[in-house]
Write a protein that holds these residues in place. Sequence first.
Motif, PDB file in Angstrom:
ATOM      1  N   GLY A 216     -29.120 -49.190   6.270  1.00  0.00           N
ATOM      2  CA  GLY A 216     -28.753 -47.520   5.848  1.00  0.00           C
ATOM      3  C   GLY A 216     -29.602 -46.314   6.755  1.00  0.00           C
ATOM      4  O   GLY A 216     -28.501 -45.937   7.513  1.00  0.00           O
ATOM      5  N   LEU A 343     -22.989 -53.692   7.030  1.00  0.00           N
ATOM      6  CA  LEU A 343     -23.584 -52.585   6.357  1.00  0.00           C
ATOM      7  C   LEU A 343     -24.003 -51.347   7.431  1.00  0.00           C
ATOM      8  O   LEU A 343     -23.725 -50.071   6.987  1.00  0.00           O
ATOM      9  CB  LEU A 343     -24.713 -52.975   5.717  1.00  0.00           C
ATOM     10  CG  LEU A 343     -25.537 -51.499   4.578  1.00  0.00           C
ATOM     11  CD1 LEU A 343     -24.990 -51.136   3.753  1.00  0.00           C
ATOM     12  CD2 LEU A 343     -27.020 -52.216   4.506  1.00  0.00           C
ATOM     13  N   TYR A 344     -24.168 -52.031   8.206  1.00  0.00           N
ATOM     14  CA  TYR A 344     -24.885 -51.084   9.550  1.00  0.00           C
ATOM     15  C   TYR A 344     -23.760 -50.483  10.083  1.00  0.00           C
ATOM     16  O   TYR A 344     -23.446 -49.463  10.605  1.00  0.00           O
ATOM     17  CB  TYR A 344     -25.690 -51.625  10.517  1.00  0.00           C
ATOM     18  CG  TYR A 344     -25.535 -51.173  11.932  1.00  0.00           C
ATOM     19  CD1 TYR A 344     -27.853 -50.992  11.567  1.00  0.00           C
ATOM     20  CD2 TYR A 344     -25.373 -50.164  12.727  1.00  0.00           C
ATOM     21  CE1 TYR A 344     -27.773 -50.342  12.385  1.00  0.00           C
ATOM     22  CE2 TYR A 344     -25.892 -49.646  13.673  1.00  0.00           C
ATOM     23  CZ  TYR A 344     -27.267 -49.278  14.036  1.00  0.00           C
ATOM     24  OH  TYR A 344     -27.815 -48.744  15.053  1.00  0.00           O
ATOM     25  N   PHE A 347     -23.299 -47.480   7.287  1.00  0.00           N
ATOM     26  CA  PHE A 347     -23.103 -46.314   7.724  1.00  0.00           C
ATOM     27  C   PHE A 347     -22.825 -45.862   8.743  1.00  0.00           C
ATOM     28  O   PHE A 347     -23.120 -44.381   9.063  1.00  0.00           O
ATOM     29  CB  PHE A 347     -24.684 -46.603   7.243  1.00  0.00           C
ATOM     30  CG  PHE A 347     -25.003 -46.637   5.961  1.00  0.00           C
ATOM     31  CD1 PHE A 347     -25.450 -45.782   5.061  1.00  0.00           C
ATOM     32  CD2 PHE A 347     -24.826 -47.834   4.952  1.00  0.00           C
ATOM     33  CE1 PHE A 347     -25.664 -45.870   3.553  1.00  0.00           C
ATOM     34  CE2 PHE A 347     -24.859 -48.196   3.398  1.00  0.00           C
ATOM     35  CZ  PHE A 347     -25.049 -46.720   3.095  1.00  0.00           C
TER      36      PHE A 347
END
Length: 397
Positions: A216, A343-344, A347
């Motif tokens: 994150g 997730l990458y 974020f």
Amino acid sequence: MTGPLGLPAFRRMWVAGFVSEIGDWILLVALPVYVYRLTGSVGSTATTFVVALLPSLALSPLAGVLADRWDRRRLMLCVSVAQALALLPLLTGDLVVVNVVMAVQAALAALFEPAKNALLPQLVGPDQVTAANGLVGLNTNLARLIGASLGGLVLGWSGLPGVLWADVASFLVAAVLLARPFGVVNRSGDARVFRAWLDGLREIRGPLRGMVAVVGLMALSQGMFVVLFVVFVAERLGGGEEEVGLLRGIQAIGGLAGGAAVGLLARRMSAWSLLGWSLVVFAVIAAVGWNGPYLTTAFGFFLVTFALCGAPGVTAGAGMMSVLQLHTSDAVRGRVLSTFMSLYDGFQALGMVLAGLLAVPLGLTVLLDVQAGLYLAAGLATFLIGFSSVRLAASSS
């Protein structure tokens, strides 16, 4: 000891991934340029970039489940053929069709990557996973240099049809390389997507829980970079589009060196150490670059600085992927990796938004140093998580 490229199955997957990424870059560069020429609108061009980001977020559950429940080689083969066929509507040249094709290609690429990254540990031994990921990082930068250049050149020489056929050729070559079995166990195909994805999420425990914070922080910093870099070049260096393009492109040169060095570094340090030190070095170089205008605005200084950033950027990527692969069982690796990819992306998008919102109230200099600080925080967190992981493993053995 034979290196990863000495293993025929890995070598074929490596070359197939390289050729496929060249095709991705050809399209990523050529289509926005075509849209801008067609419309003269920055907004329309931006839309073309946005549709390339959304599919990876939306398809994370499906991509991970498919990578775990289907034969990964066959999935990559089917995706390569589908990417070639999905390009054919571009012959119409219609703006709506161009954006639809861009979205479909991004969606197919989102299916390809988890399968490739989940398959890699099956093709090499555990002691070669980090070196193999370094070679994949080398591929990415070579593909960026070649594909990005070809995208603009082919569009200029032969228009959109030339881009289409060059891209089709790249995906079909990748399909041919993937047609022969790799000799690993096939997956089964019976699973409910959402339930299977939730089962995979439950595997994110132990060291991988800490990696959620590390990934994150890395993505947040990278998202800020994408926005702030353009402003930095314009306001601090007095540069324009050419300077922005040159400084972004020069990072690939450092990336090639970093990819080549990963194999040597992997013999001397763990994946945790490689990731941690890479992030710390990246943060230091970034801080030097951001604060460089206090000493000089000579363009050569920043060419060297941003070229140097490319090396720890690639080694950090190889270290991150290796940690995720080595701490995940084969049965759920695709789902875990696709979740971290999502997730990458999420974020990174948040970082872009924050950079746009905070640049004026906080000031460019403060925000640039925050961006470098986020990478430093990610590096320090990696050391803490890695140390705890090693200590836990030692106490349980």
